[in-house]
Design a protein around this motif. Structure first.
Motif, short mmCIF file in Angstrom:
data_model
loop_
_atom_site.label_atom_id
_atom_site.label_comp_id
_atom_site.label_asym_id
_atom_site.label_seq_id
_atom_site.Cartn_x
_atom_site.Cartn_y
_atom_site.Cartn_z
N GLY A 157 -66.19 6.48 -30.77
CA GLY A 157 -67.01 6.00 -31.73
C GLY A 157 -67.73 4.08 -32.01
N GLY A 158 -69.36 5.00 -31.70
CA GLY A 158 -70.12 3.71 -31.84
C GLY A 158 -70.58 3.06 -30.41
N VAL A 159 -69.72 3.98 -29.18
CA VAL A 159 -70.16 3.49 -27.68
C VAL A 159 -71.50 4.12 -27.38
CG1 VAL A 159 -69.44 4.19 -25.90
CG2 VAL A 159 -67.39 3.87 -27.68
N ASN A 160 -72.29 3.29 -26.90
CA ASN A 160 -73.78 3.74 -26.42
C ASN A 160 -73.72 2.72 -24.82
OD1 ASN A 160 -74.50 1.16 -26.66
ND2 ASN A 160 -74.24 1.70 -28.83
N ALA A 161 -75.10 3.30 -24.24
CA ALA A 161 -75.49 3.21 -23.53
C ALA A 161 -75.27 0.99 -22.92
CB ALA A 161 -76.91 3.49 -22.39
N GLU A 162 -75.33 0.73 -24.10
CA GLU A 162 -75.58 -0.65 -24.38
C GLU A 162 -74.26 -1.23 -24.06
OE1 GLU A 162 -77.68 1.34 -25.92
OE2 GLU A 162 -79.21 0.89 -24.70
N ASN A 163 -73.02 -1.13 -24.55
CA ASN A 163 -72.17 -1.15 -24.44
C ASN A 163 -70.81 -0.65 -23.86
OD1 ASN A 163 -71.22 1.18 -26.11
ND2 ASN A 163 -71.40 0.00 -27.98
N ALA A 164 -71.12 1.38 -22.82
CA ALA A 164 -70.08 1.75 -22.60
C ALA A 164 -69.25 1.26 -21.37
CB ALA A 164 -70.98 2.95 -21.96
N ARG A 165 -70.35 -0.12 -20.59
CA ARG A 165 -70.24 -0.85 -19.74
C ARG A 165 -68.80 -2.01 -20.15
NH1 ARG A 165 -68.58 0.90 -14.47
NH2 ARG A 165 -68.33 -1.52 -13.49
N GLU A 166 -68.63 -1.97 -20.91
CA GLU A 166 -68.39 -3.38 -21.76
C GLU A 166 -66.65 -2.69 -22.06
OE1 GLU A 166 -68.06 -6.57 -21.47
OE2 GLU A 166 -69.96 -6.57 -20.12
N PHE A 167 -66.40 -1.72 -22.38
CA PHE A 167 -65.60 -0.76 -22.00
C PHE A 167 -64.45 -0.30 -21.62
CE2 PHE A 167 -67.36 -0.11 -26.88
CZ PHE A 167 -65.84 -0.01 -27.44
N ILE A 168 -65.45 0.07 -19.91
CA ILE A 168 -64.61 -0.28 -18.73
C ILE A 168 -63.82 -0.95 -18.00
CG2 ILE A 168 -65.42 0.76 -16.72
CD1 ILE A 168 -67.17 2.91 -17.79
N LYS A 169 -65.74 -2.30 -18.36
CA LYS A 169 -64.94 -3.76 -17.45
C LYS A 169 -63.34 -4.14 -18.42
CE LYS A 169 -67.84 -6.62 -16.86
NZ LYS A 169 -69.48 -7.36 -17.47
N ASN A 170 -63.03 -3.71 -19.88
CA ASN A 170 -61.78 -4.49 -20.17
C ASN A 170 -61.19 -3.15 -20.35
OD1 ASN A 170 -62.42 -6.86 -22.31
ND2 ASN A 170 -63.94 -5.65 -22.15
N GLY A 171 -60.85 -1.72 -19.08
CA GLY A 171 -59.79 -1.28 -18.98
C GLY A 171 -59.59 -0.11 -19.66
N CYS A 172 -60.63 0.36 -20.19
CA CYS A 172 -60.97 1.84 -20.52
C CYS A 172 -61.25 2.64 -19.73
CB CYS A 172 -61.23 1.75 -22.34
SG CYS A 172 -61.88 2.96 -23.20
N PRO A 173 -60.33 3.80 -19.87
CA PRO A 173 -60.56 5.33 -18.52
C PRO A 173 -61.62 6.09 -19.02
CG PRO A 173 -58.92 4.96 -19.16
CD PRO A 173 -58.84 4.48 -20.12
N TYR A 174 -61.74 5.96 -20.24
CA TYR A 174 -62.72 7.33 -20.76
C TYR A 174 -63.12 6.80 -21.68
CZ TYR A 174 -58.76 10.23 -17.96
OH TYR A 174 -58.07 10.48 -17.49
N LEU A 175 -64.72 7.49 -21.76
CA LEU A 175 -65.58 7.23 -23.35
C LEU A 175 -65.80 8.17 -23.59
CD1 LEU A 175 -67.96 4.58 -21.68
CD2 LEU A 175 -65.79 3.76 -23.40
N GLY A 176 -65.86 8.39 -25.13
CA GLY A 176 -66.81 9.54 -25.50
C GLY A 176 -68.22 8.98 -26.67
N ILE A 177 -69.15 9.65 -25.66
CA ILE A 177 -70.36 9.56 -26.13
C ILE A 177 -70.08 10.64 -27.55
CG2 ILE A 177 -72.52 8.52 -25.45
CD1 ILE A 177 -70.04 6.58 -24.71
N GLY A 178 -71.03 9.88 -28.99
CA GLY A 178 -71.70 11.54 -29.66
C GLY A 178 -73.26 11.10 -29.49
N SER A 179 -73.43 10.08 -30.91
CA SER A 179 -75.15 10.05 -30.89
C SER A 179 -75.50 9.18 -29.97
CB SER A 179 -75.06 10.02 -32.50
OG SER A 179 -74.76 8.67 -32.85
N GLY A 180 -74.86 8.16 -29.65
CA GLY A 180 -75.51 7.26 -28.61
C GLY A 180 -76.26 7.72 -27.16
#
Length: 215
Positions: A157-180
């Motif tokens: 939800g709202g994850v894209n190329a611009e903020n994806a790395r921040e989620f990873i750096k904060n310990g989130c191991p998986y990302l789901g990318i839709g319209s981003g």
């Protein structure tokens, strides 16, 4: 291929509202990428047939799953269609979690609060989708780890190329990318080159390792 949690892709591409032809195009692009997991949502017209076709045509190279699974009936339908994993924007019942475990299907229900996340994981969820992730922001995942430790969470939800790395750096191991992930116009035009460029830009943003033999 039957995917296990141990080899589940760190990035899942979410396909919502695409036609069968558009879905085939995207899967052709992704099968040679570092993104190995694709979700076709159940509120897409013809979703079950698309899932079956995707499993048959791309199942050797991609993990094919179903998204927006809300009921036990839908869960049974997508498992019968061959889905490797199932996602939802809501929590799963214990019956649904047990059904996934018995059939070796990866269960990814959604939760938002620490109590909901803990309840889903202890109830049998393999991964918990935090949705909408952009509402709580990347730091939420680091804060959760304080009292609860490292958790198998997926930001959606709202994850894209611009903020994806921040989620990873904060310990989130998986990302789901839709319209981003893709521009809708590029998909509508069938512009495979632009789609590949978008995938490669995303891979670079999250620092996925290069794919052998590509290009």
């Amino acid at each position: 291929m039957r995917t296990t949690v141990a080899d589940f892709s760190k990035i899942t591409c979410i396909l919502r509202g695409y036609t069968a032809q558009e879905t085939r195009l995207i899967l052709e692009v992704l099968k040679d990428s570092g993104i190995r997991s694709v979700e076709i949502t159940m509120n897409t017209e013809g979703a079950l047939s698309m899932i079956s076709e995707a499993v048959e045509r791309f199942g050797d190279s991609l993990s094919i799953g179903a998204g927006t699974v809300l009921t036990m009936e839908q869960l049974q339908d997508v498992v019968a269609a061959g889905a490797d994993f199932v996602l939802s924007p809501v929590m799963f019942t214990r019956e649904m979690l047990d059904y996934c475990r018995e059939r070796k299907v990866i269960a990814v229900p959604a939760a938002f609060t620490p109590s909901e996340i803990y309840a889903q994981l202890t109830g049998g969820a393999d991964i918990v989708k935090v949705f909408p992730a952009v509402t709580v922001g990347p730091s939420y995942f680091r804060q959760l780890a304080g009292p609860l430790g490292s958790l198998p969470l997926m930001a959606v939800g709202g994850v894209n190329a611009e903020n994806a790395r921040e989620f990873i750096k904060n310990g989130c191991p998986y990302l789901g990318i839709g319209s981003g992930m893709f521009r809708r116009g590029d998909v509508n035009r069938g512009d495979a080159d632009r789609l590949r460029a978008d995938v490669e830009a995303f891979e670079t943003a999250v620092r996925l390792p290069p794919v052998e033999g590509r290009g």
